[in-house]
Write a protein that holds these residues in place. Structure first.
Motif, short mmCIF file in Angstrom:
data_model
loop_
_atom_site.label_atom_id
_atom_site.label_comp_id
_atom_site.label_asym_id
_atom_site.label_seq_id
_atom_site.Cartn_x
_atom_site.Cartn_y
_atom_site.Cartn_z
N GLN A 151 -111.76 -29.38 98.88
CA GLN A 151 -110.79 -29.93 97.56
C GLN A 151 -109.08 -28.83 98.69
OE1 GLN A 151 -113.74 -29.22 96.81
NE2 GLN A 151 -114.29 -30.09 94.89
N GLU A 152 -109.57 -27.89 98.60
CA GLU A 152 -108.90 -26.36 98.89
C GLU A 152 -107.61 -27.00 100.06
OE1 GLU A 152 -109.56 -21.74 97.31
OE2 GLU A 152 -110.90 -23.11 98.41
N ILE A 153 -108.61 -27.72 101.63
CA ILE A 153 -108.26 -27.85 102.45
C ILE A 153 -106.90 -29.21 102.07
CG2 ILE A 153 -108.59 -29.68 104.97
CD1 ILE A 153 -111.49 -27.81 105.03
N VAL A 154 -107.16 -30.39 100.73
CA VAL A 154 -106.34 -31.23 100.53
C VAL A 154 -105.15 -29.85 100.11
CG1 VAL A 154 -106.52 -33.48 99.01
CG2 VAL A 154 -108.40 -32.82 100.96
N LEU A 155 -104.91 -29.57 99.13
CA LEU A 155 -104.42 -28.88 98.68
C LEU A 155 -103.75 -28.76 99.20
CD1 LEU A 155 -105.66 -26.52 95.41
CD2 LEU A 155 -104.79 -28.80 95.20
N ASN A 156 -104.05 -27.84 100.51
CA ASN A 156 -103.01 -27.08 101.28
C ASN A 156 -102.52 -28.65 102.12
OD1 ASN A 156 -103.70 -24.56 101.44
ND2 ASN A 156 -104.80 -24.33 102.13
N ILE A 157 -102.97 -29.12 102.35
CA ILE A 157 -102.31 -30.62 102.87
C ILE A 157 -100.97 -30.95 102.34
CG2 ILE A 157 -103.01 -32.98 104.06
CD1 ILE A 157 -105.28 -31.69 104.02
N LEU A 158 -101.39 -31.17 101.52
CA LEU A 158 -100.55 -31.84 99.98
C LEU A 158 -99.69 -30.78 99.93
CD1 LEU A 158 -102.73 -33.44 97.71
CD2 LEU A 158 -101.39 -34.63 99.45
N THR A 159 -99.70 -29.98 100.10
CA THR A 159 -98.51 -28.68 99.63
C THR A 159 -97.23 -28.52 100.89
OG1 THR A 159 -100.29 -26.96 97.89
CG2 THR A 159 -98.05 -25.86 98.50
N ARG A 160 -98.25 -28.37 101.64
CA ARG A 160 -97.54 -27.94 103.26
C ARG A 160 -96.19 -29.52 103.43
NH1 ARG A 160 -100.13 -24.25 106.76
NH2 ARG A 160 -98.33 -25.24 108.95
N PHE A 161 -96.98 -30.43 103.06
CA PHE A 161 -96.12 -32.00 102.87
C PHE A 161 -94.93 -31.84 102.41
CE2 PHE A 161 -95.47 -35.69 100.78
CZ PHE A 161 -94.85 -35.95 101.65
#
Ligand SMILES: Cc1cc2nc3c(=O)[nH]c(=O)nc-3n(C[C@H](O)[C@H](O)[C@H](O)COP(=O)(O)O)c2cc1C
Length: 213
Positions: free
Chosen positions: A129-139
């Motif tokens: 979950q935290e990795i996906v949050l980071n990917i979406l946030t950075r996008f």
């Protein structure tokens, strides 16, 4: 004022869609218009890496639905992205969508200063979950959006976005895993989505007030 949510799940109306609806329902209580966009409803072809967007604020691919989604993004004050975790990453559909937005910021940051928020959920408790949050946030940050988190301003600190899991516990019988029936049984996910919705509403409303004064 308008907030859209974009769901990258390959399953329409399921856990990720439920989380996005929780955010949108909270936003709607402030009389802000909302819309849930299910990417599975749209035809989006892969970026061809033609690099047309390095020269023009436009995309060379015209025979799919990406422009229809782009119009909705331009009209929105806030954009909430949601993707379930697939192999510690966003879904294939979300990644295709992400790549197709390149023209929105290479020559000019067309989404700049909108408000962004992200949600995810996974089968496991620490399923990525935290990795996906980071990917979406950075996008979203690459596009110049300002990110709101799921923190309650008065107490406690939650995630940069809202997370959920359908993991329930270990099964005694067959050494397997018990799953929740749906994300609706994850009350922390619900709370984080509501906080996210409140923080999104506050930020959008404050910006509207300051741009009008
Ligand atoms: C291809 C695929 C890969 C997955 N990878 C993971 C994973 O790496 N970690 C995890 O915890 N759950 C994983 N899951 C489970 C989903 O994240 C989970 O079922 C989620 O609730 C689905 O969201 P949805 O209801 O919006 O489709 C995967 C599911 C699929 C279909």
């Amino acid at each position: 004022m308008r907030v859209i949510a974009i769901n990258g799940s390959h399953r329409k109306g399921k856990n990720t869609a439920i989380m996005l609806q929780w955010v949108l329902e909270e936003v709607a209580t402030a009389n802000i218009e909302t819309e849930l966009i299910e990417l599975t409803d749209y035809k989006i072809t892969s970026c061809k890496a033609c690099n047309f967007c390095l020269r023009e604020t436009d995309c060379n691919i015209k025979n799919d639905d990406m422009m229809a989604i782009a119009e909705k993004m331009f009209k929105a004050d806030g954009i909430v992205l949601g993707s379930p975790v697939y192999f510690t990453n966003v879904t294939g559909l979300m990644k295709i969508f992400i790549d197709r937005t390149r023209w929105m910021h290479m020559c000019r940051n067309m989404l700049r200063d909108k408000i962004g928020a992200v949600v995810t959920n996974a089968g496991l408790r620490n399923g990525g979950q935290e990795i996906v949050l980071n990917i979406l946030t950075r996008f979203l940050m690459a596009h110049g959006l300002h990110i709101v988190d799921s923190r309650n301003p008065n107490k406690g600190i939650y995630n940069i976005g809202a997370t959920g899991t359908v993991f329930q516990g270990l099964s005694q019988e067959n050494n397997g895993i018990n799953w929740k029936k749906s994300i609706r049984e994850d009350n922390l996910a619900f709370k984080e989505c509501k906080e996210l919705g409140r923080n999104l509403t506050r930020e959008i409303t404050l910006r509207k007030i300051s741009s009008n004064s």
